[in-house]
Design a protein around this motif. Sequence first.
Motif, PDB file in Angstrom:
ATOM      1  N   ASP A  32     -13.614   1.660   1.354  1.00 38.78           N
ATOM      2  CA  ASP A  32     -13.596   2.142  -0.034  1.00 38.78           C
ATOM      3  C   ASP A  32     -13.027   1.029  -0.904  1.00 38.78           C
ATOM      4  O   ASP A  32     -11.827   0.796  -0.921  1.00 38.78           O
ATOM      5  N   PHE A  33     -13.894   0.317  -1.611  1.00 34.05           N
ATOM      6  CA  PHE A  33     -13.477  -0.827  -2.417  1.00 34.05           C
ATOM      7  C   PHE A  33     -13.350  -0.481  -3.897  1.00 34.05           C
ATOM      8  O   PHE A  33     -13.358  -1.365  -4.752  1.00 34.05           O
ATOM      9  N   SER A  34     -13.225   0.797  -4.198  1.00 35.11           N
ATOM     10  CA  SER A  34     -13.126   1.209  -5.597  1.00 35.11           C
ATOM     11  C   SER A  34     -11.823   0.701  -6.207  1.00 35.11           C
ATOM     12  O   SER A  34     -10.821   0.495  -5.510  1.00 35.11           O
ATOM     13  N   GLU A  35     -11.850   0.490  -7.507  1.00 37.14           N
ATOM     14  CA  GLU A  35     -10.648   0.035  -8.209  1.00 37.14           C
ATOM     15  C   GLU A  35      -9.518   1.043  -8.044  1.00 37.14           C
ATOM     16  O   GLU A  35      -8.356   0.655  -7.913  1.00 37.14           O
ATOM     17  N   GLU A  36      -9.852   2.338  -8.012  1.00 38.67           N
ATOM     18  CA  GLU A  36      -8.838   3.370  -7.853  1.00 38.67           C
ATOM     19  C   GLU A  36      -8.133   3.237  -6.503  1.00 38.67           C
ATOM     20  O   GLU A  36      -6.916   3.366  -6.406  1.00 38.67           O
ATOM     21  N   ARG A  37      -8.909   2.961  -5.461  1.00 40.70           N
ATOM     22  CA  ARG A  37      -8.337   2.839  -4.112  1.00 40.70           C
ATOM     23  C   ARG A  37      -7.488   1.576  -3.994  1.00 40.70           C
ATOM     24  O   ARG A  37      -6.404   1.587  -3.401  1.00 40.70           O
ATOM     25  N   ILE A  38      -7.965   0.474  -4.560  1.00 37.53           N
ATOM     26  CA  ILE A  38      -7.200  -0.774  -4.528  1.00 37.53           C
ATOM     27  C   ILE A  38      -5.913  -0.609  -5.331  1.00 37.53           C
ATOM     28  O   ILE A  38      -4.837  -1.022  -4.889  1.00 37.53           O
ATOM     29  N   ALA A  39      -6.002   0.027  -6.494  1.00 37.63           N
ATOM     30  CA  ALA A  39      -4.812   0.262  -7.325  1.00 37.63           C
ATOM     31  C   ALA A  39      -3.795   1.120  -6.579  1.00 37.63           C
ATOM     32  O   ALA A  39      -2.589   0.858  -6.630  1.00 37.63           O
ATOM     33  N   ALA A  40      -4.272   2.143  -5.872  1.00 40.24           N
ATOM     34  CA  ALA A  40      -3.370   3.014  -5.115  1.00 40.24           C
ATOM     35  C   ALA A  40      -2.648   2.215  -4.028  1.00 40.24           C
ATOM     36  O   ALA A  40      -1.450   2.399  -3.796  1.00 40.24           O
ATOM     37  N   ALA A  41      -3.367   1.329  -3.358  1.00 41.61           N
ATOM     38  CA  ALA A  41      -2.752   0.499  -2.319  1.00 41.61           C
ATOM     39  C   ALA A  41      -1.679  -0.407  -2.921  1.00 41.61           C
ATOM     40  O   ALA A  41      -0.591  -0.551  -2.358  1.00 41.61           O
ATOM     41  N   LEU A  42      -1.958  -0.998  -4.066  1.00 32.98           N
ATOM     42  CA  LEU A  42      -0.977  -1.869  -4.715  1.00 32.98           C
ATOM     43  C   LEU A  42       0.223  -1.076  -5.223  1.00 32.98           C
ATOM     44  O   LEU A  42       1.359  -1.550  -5.149  1.00 32.98           O
ATOM     45  N   ARG A  43      -0.018   0.152  -5.688  1.00 34.11           N
ATOM     46  CA  ARG A  43       1.098   0.998  -6.141  1.00 34.11           C
ATOM     47  C   ARG A  43       2.051   1.319  -5.001  1.00 34.11           C
ATOM     48  O   ARG A  43       3.254   1.433  -5.197  1.00 34.11           O
ATOM     49  N   ARG A  44       1.507   1.468  -3.790  1.00 37.36           N
ATOM     50  CA  ARG A  44       2.369   1.725  -2.632  1.00 37.36           C
ATOM     51  C   ARG A  44       3.355   0.576  -2.414  1.00 37.36           C
ATOM     52  O   ARG A  44       4.415   0.764  -1.830  1.00 37.36           O
ATOM     53  N   LEU A  45       2.996  -0.596  -2.880  1.00 33.47           N
ATOM     54  CA  LEU A  45       3.886  -1.756  -2.782  1.00 33.47           C
ATOM     55  C   LEU A  45       4.774  -1.898  -4.013  1.00 33.47           C
ATOM     56  O   LEU A  45       5.547  -2.836  -4.117  1.00 33.47           O
ATOM     57  N   GLY A  46       4.627  -0.964  -4.956  1.00 35.29           N
ATOM     58  CA  GLY A  46       5.420  -1.023  -6.182  1.00 35.29           C
ATOM     59  C   GLY A  46       4.780  -1.845  -7.274  1.00 35.29           C
ATOM     60  O   GLY A  46       5.436  -2.178  -8.261  1.00 35.29           O
ATOM     61  N   CYS A  47       3.517  -2.213  -7.112  1.00 34.11           N
ATOM     62  CA  CYS A  47       2.815  -3.042  -8.095  1.00 34.11           C
ATOM     63  C   CYS A  47       2.020  -2.164  -9.055  1.00 34.11           C
ATOM     64  O   CYS A  47       1.176  -1.375  -8.628  1.00 34.11           O
ATOM     65  N   GLY A  48       2.297  -2.307 -10.330  1.00 33.68           N
ATOM     66  CA  GLY A  48       1.583  -1.559 -11.353  1.00 33.68           C
ATOM     67  C   GLY A  48       1.382  -2.409 -12.590  1.00 33.68           C
ATOM     68  O   GLY A  48       1.441  -3.630 -12.532  1.00 33.68           O
ATOM     69  N   ARG A  49       1.172  -1.747 -13.718  1.00 32.90           N
ATOM     70  CA  ARG A  49       0.907  -2.463 -14.969  1.00 32.90           C
ATOM     71  C   ARG A  49       2.015  -3.449 -15.329  1.00 32.90           C
ATOM     72  O   ARG A  49       1.751  -4.524 -15.850  1.00 32.90           O
ATOM     73  N   ASP A  50       3.261  -3.088 -15.038  1.00 31.70           N
ATOM     74  CA  ASP A  50       4.370  -3.987 -15.372  1.00 31.70           C
ATOM     75  C   ASP A  50       4.380  -5.234 -14.493  1.00 31.70           C
ATOM     76  O   ASP A  50       5.150  -6.160 -14.729  1.00 31.70           O
ATOM     77  N   HIS A  51       3.510  -5.298 -13.500  1.00 32.86           N
ATOM     78  CA  HIS A  51       3.370  -6.471 -12.646  1.00 32.86           C
ATOM     79  C   HIS A  51       2.093  -7.237 -12.976  1.00 32.86           C
ATOM     80  O   HIS A  51       1.660  -8.076 -12.186  1.00 32.86           O
ATOM     81  N   GLY A  52       1.520  -6.964 -14.129  1.00 33.63           N
ATOM     82  CA  GLY A  52       0.318  -7.684 -14.527  1.00 33.63           C
ATOM     83  C   GLY A  52      -0.848  -7.463 -13.600  1.00 33.63           C
ATOM     84  O   GLY A  52      -1.694  -8.336 -13.429  1.00 33.63           O
ATOM     85  N   VAL A  53      -0.924  -6.296 -12.968  1.00 36.01           N
ATOM     86  CA  VAL A  53      -2.032  -6.009 -12.059  1.00 36.01           C
ATOM     87  C   VAL A  53      -3.329  -5.940 -12.855  1.00 36.01           C
ATOM     88  O   VAL A  53      -3.409  -5.300 -13.896  1.00 36.01           O
ATOM     89  N   HIS A  54      -4.329  -6.623 -12.340  1.00 32.27           N
ATOM     90  CA  HIS A  54      -5.665  -6.568 -12.928  1.00 32.27           C
ATOM     91  C   HIS A  54      -6.662  -6.395 -11.789  1.00 32.27           C
ATOM     92  O   HIS A  54      -6.564  -7.062 -10.753  1.00 32.27           O
TER      93      HIS A  54
END
Length: 103
Positions: A32-54
């Motif tokens: 599942d290479f959707s942006e939602e799935r990738i974003a969820a994986a990065l959030r598990r590491l604490g990475c979100g908008r405040d980390h400049g995630v794109h």
Amino acid sequence: MQAPMTAYKRAWGEASAKLIRKELEKVRQEGDFSEERIAAALRRLGCGRDHGVHLGHGFYSVHTGVACVSGRVAKDEVTSKVHGAYAEPQPGTGPCVENRGGH
């Protein structure tokens, strides 16, 4: 132009890249290479908008506060590159995406 990478910044970025690749490898294995799935994986590491995630079309970039980790999540592999933040990044993307425009 990118911010310079000291040995400390490179080591910090490489450690972050290792954690990110490990989490995104799970995404790749699920298929599942959707942006939602990738974003969820990065959030598990604490990475979100405040980390400049794109995210976009399998591409990801994260600013660790010290370095950028950018790469791709694809069917065959997860890649990552550690680099400095851009002085003039692509508008609306965070500090780790090279500006495609010109001056």
